[in-house]
Write a protein that holds these residues in place. Sequence first.
Motif, PDB file in Angstrom:
ATOM      1  N   LYS A  16       0.812  -1.163  -0.103  1.00 56.99           N
ATOM      2  CA  LYS A  16      -0.045  -0.140   0.033  1.00 56.99           C
ATOM      3  C   LYS A  16       0.648   1.226  -0.063  1.00 56.99           C
ATOM      4  CE  LYS A  16      -4.008  -2.359   2.284  1.00 56.99           C
ATOM      5  NZ  LYS A  16      -4.668  -2.203   3.222  1.00 56.99           N
ATOM      6  N   LYS A  17       1.985   1.250   0.262  1.00 60.61           N
ATOM      7  CA  LYS A  17       3.010   2.250   0.495  1.00 60.61           C
ATOM      8  C   LYS A  17       4.230   2.347  -0.786  1.00 60.61           C
ATOM      9  CE  LYS A  17       2.639   2.917   5.339  1.00 60.61           C
ATOM     10  NZ  LYS A  17       3.478   3.060   6.734  1.00 60.61           N
ATOM     11  N   CYS A  18       3.890   1.271  -1.616  1.00 62.31           N
ATOM     12  CA  CYS A  18       4.784   1.201  -3.011  1.00 62.31           C
ATOM     13  C   CYS A  18       4.716   2.180  -3.886  1.00 62.31           C
ATOM     14  CB  CYS A  18       4.595  -0.041  -3.713  1.00 62.31           C
ATOM     15  SG  CYS A  18       5.634  -1.426  -3.286  1.00 62.31           S
ATOM     16  N   ILE A  19       5.736   2.887  -4.025  1.00 63.68           N
ATOM     17  CA  ILE A  19       5.767   4.284  -4.928  1.00 63.68           C
ATOM     18  C   ILE A  19       6.254   3.600  -6.323  1.00 63.68           C
ATOM     19  CG2 ILE A  19       5.723   5.947  -3.320  1.00 63.68           C
ATOM     20  CD1 ILE A  19       8.572   6.480  -3.491  1.00 63.68           C
ATOM     21  N   THR A  40       6.417  -9.573  -5.321  1.00 63.56           N
ATOM     22  CA  THR A  40       6.384  -8.225  -5.812  1.00 63.56           C
ATOM     23  C   THR A  40       5.231  -7.351  -5.704  1.00 63.56           C
ATOM     24  OG1 THR A  40       5.272  -9.406  -7.982  1.00 63.56           O
ATOM     25  CG2 THR A  40       7.680  -9.115  -8.039  1.00 63.56           C
ATOM     26  N   CYS A  41       5.359  -5.982  -5.718  1.00 65.34           N
ATOM     27  CA  CYS A  41       4.276  -5.263  -5.598  1.00 65.34           C
ATOM     28  C   CYS A  41       4.635  -4.002  -6.478  1.00 65.34           C
ATOM     29  CB  CYS A  41       4.191  -4.937  -4.044  1.00 65.34           C
ATOM     30  SG  CYS A  41       5.444  -4.133  -3.382  1.00 65.34           S
ATOM     31  N   GLY A  42       3.440  -3.266  -6.474  1.00 70.22           N
ATOM     32  CA  GLY A  42       3.620  -1.858  -7.245  1.00 70.22           C
ATOM     33  C   GLY A  42       2.315  -1.073  -7.134  1.00 70.22           C
ATOM     34  N   PRO A  43       2.375   0.169  -7.328  1.00 65.22           N
ATOM     35  CA  PRO A  43       1.451   1.191  -7.199  1.00 65.22           C
ATOM     36  C   PRO A  43       0.178   1.353  -8.339  1.00 65.22           C
ATOM     37  CG  PRO A  43       3.174   2.314  -7.981  1.00 65.22           C
ATOM     38  CD  PRO A  43       3.759   0.788  -8.226  1.00 65.22           C
ATOM     39  N   LEU A  44       0.521   1.081  -9.412  1.00 66.07           N
ATOM     40  CA  LEU A  44      -0.489   1.315 -10.623  1.00 66.07           C
ATOM     41  C   LEU A  44      -1.037   0.141 -11.182  1.00 66.07           C
ATOM     42  CD1 LEU A  44       1.939   3.900 -12.732  1.00 66.07           C
ATOM     43  CD2 LEU A  44       0.184   4.325 -10.937  1.00 66.07           C
TER      44      LEU A  44
END
Length: 74
Positions: A16-19, A40-44
Amino acid sequence: MSKWISVEDRLPLDYKKCIQYECVEIIVCSGYEVFSCDFTCGPLPEPWYNFEDLSKVYVTHWMPLPPPPKEPTK
C-alpha cells in the motif's frame, strides 16, 4: 534463525506504500510445500502484490532468505 511470519500478520513489503515496482526473494509455505519465490508489488493502477505465479490464497506463511554461507578460510 528466521521464524515463519503469517501473511495475515504482515507481508514482506507494504504494497500500500509502494511508490514504484518492488521485488524481494523470500521463502514461502503453501500447504505442505516450502520453496523460494519472488514477492512483487507496485502502485499502478492501484496498489497490488503477488507471490510469483502462486495464488495468494495458498500462501499462508513466509520468511526472509537466510544469509549466504561464509567462505571457509584456508
